[in-house]
Motif scaffolding. Sequence first.
Motif, PDB file in Angstrom:
ATOM      1  N   ILE A   1      84.075  62.794  42.913  1.00 19.95           N
ATOM      2  CA  ILE A   1      84.744  62.599  44.199  1.00 19.95           C
ATOM      3  C   ILE A   1      86.249  62.833  44.001  1.00 19.95           C
ATOM      4  O   ILE A   1      86.850  62.257  43.098  1.00 19.95           O
ATOM      5  CB  ILE A   1      84.493  61.172  44.739  1.00 19.95           C
ATOM      6  N   GLU A   2      86.841  63.674  44.791  1.00 22.20           N
ATOM      7  CA  GLU A   2      88.233  64.074  44.615  1.00 22.20           C
ATOM      8  C   GLU A   2      89.183  62.886  44.484  1.00 22.20           C
ATOM      9  O   GLU A   2      90.079  62.872  43.625  1.00 22.20           O
ATOM     10  CB  GLU A   2      88.666  64.953  45.802  1.00 22.20           C
ATOM     11  N   ALA A   3      88.999  61.870  45.330  1.00 18.57           N
ATOM     12  CA  ALA A   3      89.906  60.724  45.328  1.00 18.57           C
ATOM     13  C   ALA A   3      89.827  59.908  44.042  1.00 18.57           C
ATOM     14  O   ALA A   3      90.736  59.126  43.741  1.00 18.57           O
ATOM     15  CB  ALA A   3      89.612  59.825  46.529  1.00 18.57           C
ATOM     16  N   TYR A   4      88.756  60.101  43.277  1.00 18.32           N
ATOM     17  CA  TYR A   4      88.550  59.284  42.071  1.00 18.32           C
ATOM     18  C   TYR A   4      88.537  60.103  40.783  1.00 18.32           C
ATOM     19  O   TYR A   4      88.179  59.585  39.732  1.00 18.32           O
ATOM     20  CB  TYR A   4      87.234  58.504  42.182  1.00 18.32           C
ATOM     21  N   LYS A   5      88.966  61.344  40.841  1.00 14.42           N
ATOM     22  CA  LYS A   5      88.874  62.189  39.650  1.00 14.42           C
ATOM     23  C   LYS A   5      89.811  61.717  38.536  1.00 14.42           C
ATOM     24  O   LYS A   5      89.600  62.053  37.365  1.00 14.42           O
ATOM     25  CB  LYS A   5      89.130  63.652  39.998  1.00 14.42           C
ATOM     26  N   ASN A   6      90.854  60.964  38.896  1.00 15.57           N
ATOM     27  CA  ASN A   6      91.771  60.422  37.887  1.00 15.57           C
ATOM     28  C   ASN A   6      91.683  58.897  37.820  1.00 15.57           C
ATOM     29  O   ASN A   6      92.657  58.218  37.476  1.00 15.57           O
ATOM     30  CB  ASN A   6      93.213  60.847  38.185  1.00 15.57           C
ATOM     31  N   TYR A   7      90.499  58.381  38.164  1.00 14.31           N
ATOM     32  CA  TYR A   7      90.300  56.928  38.133  1.00 14.31           C
ATOM     33  C   TYR A   7      89.711  56.528  36.782  1.00 14.31           C
ATOM     34  O   TYR A   7      88.657  56.993  36.378  1.00 14.31           O
ATOM     35  CB  TYR A   7      89.360  56.489  39.259  1.00 14.31           C
TER      36      TYR A   7
ATOM     37  N   ASP B   1      91.738  48.280  36.033  1.00 19.09           N
ATOM     38  CA  ASP B   1      92.043  49.682  36.317  1.00 19.09           C
ATOM     39  C   ASP B   1      93.303  50.073  35.555  1.00 19.09           C
ATOM     40  O   ASP B   1      94.228  49.265  35.423  1.00 19.09           O
ATOM     41  CB  ASP B   1      92.256  49.899  37.814  1.00 19.09           C
TER      42      ASP B   1
ATOM     43  N   THR C   1      96.223  53.410  34.611  1.00 16.88           N
ATOM     44  CA  THR C   1      96.789  54.729  34.865  1.00 16.88           C
ATOM     45  C   THR C   1      97.285  55.286  33.544  1.00 16.88           C
ATOM     46  O   THR C   1      97.966  54.590  32.789  1.00 16.88           O
ATOM     47  CB  THR C   1      97.960  54.653  35.863  1.00 16.88           C
TER      48      THR C   1
END
Length: 200
Positions: A120-126, A148, A150
Motif C-alpha cells: 500500500i503506497e501510504a505504508y511503503k516506508n512504514y 513505530d 522512522t
Amino acid sequence: MKSFLSLAFSFIFTNIFSQLAYQQEIQQARTEHIKEMLEPSKGILNQEEQDNYISHEYFPIDENFKVVGKLKKAPSEILVIPTSSGKEKQYQVIGKVEFSVKEEGKTTLYVLQDLALAQIEAYKNYYFIPFRDATTGAETYGAGRYMDVTIKGKKVTLDFNKAYNPYCAFSPRYNCPIPPERNHLKISIKAGEKTPRLHD
C-alpha cells in the motif's frame, strides 16, 4: 561573571522549555491515540469492546527512554511470525538497531516491515519494532508491545514513551504479530503503554 550567569540561566530555561514541550508532545499523542481508538466511526472497537473498556494506562513520561540507536545491517530474510489469532504473517527484516538505555548496556532490536502492508503506497516506508521486555506480562501487555520507527540514514530514534499495545490487547478480533524471540529484551522498559484496564 554576569555573562556566565546569564548563559547558565539561559541554558537552564531552554532545557526546561524543551522538557515541557516534549512532555506535551507525548501527552497529546496519547490523547489522540485514545480518541481514535474510541471513535465509533473508526470501528476499531465494537460496542461490546467499548463497554468492556475502562482506560489506557501509561508509565510516567521519561525522556531517558528516548534514545538514538545505530542501524546496522542484518541478514536479509523474511520472518514468518505467528499472530495472536494463530495465523502467520510475513515480515522483512530491515536491520538491527543497537542502543543503550538508562545505562543498561548495549542491546539490540530488529526493525521489521509488514510485506503485505508495504504494498500500500501510504505504508511503503512504514517500519516497526515488536518487542517484549522484563515488564511484559506484569506491568505491560502479556503478548508484548510495538513501536513505530522512522529510518534516516544509519540513525534510528527509539522513543519508548510512544510504545503502544496492539489492538489485540483490547479485542480478540485482531490478528497481531507476536514479537519474535530476537526482540525479547532482558531489561525493563518502564515507558509507554501498560496493560489496559478492562472489565473482567
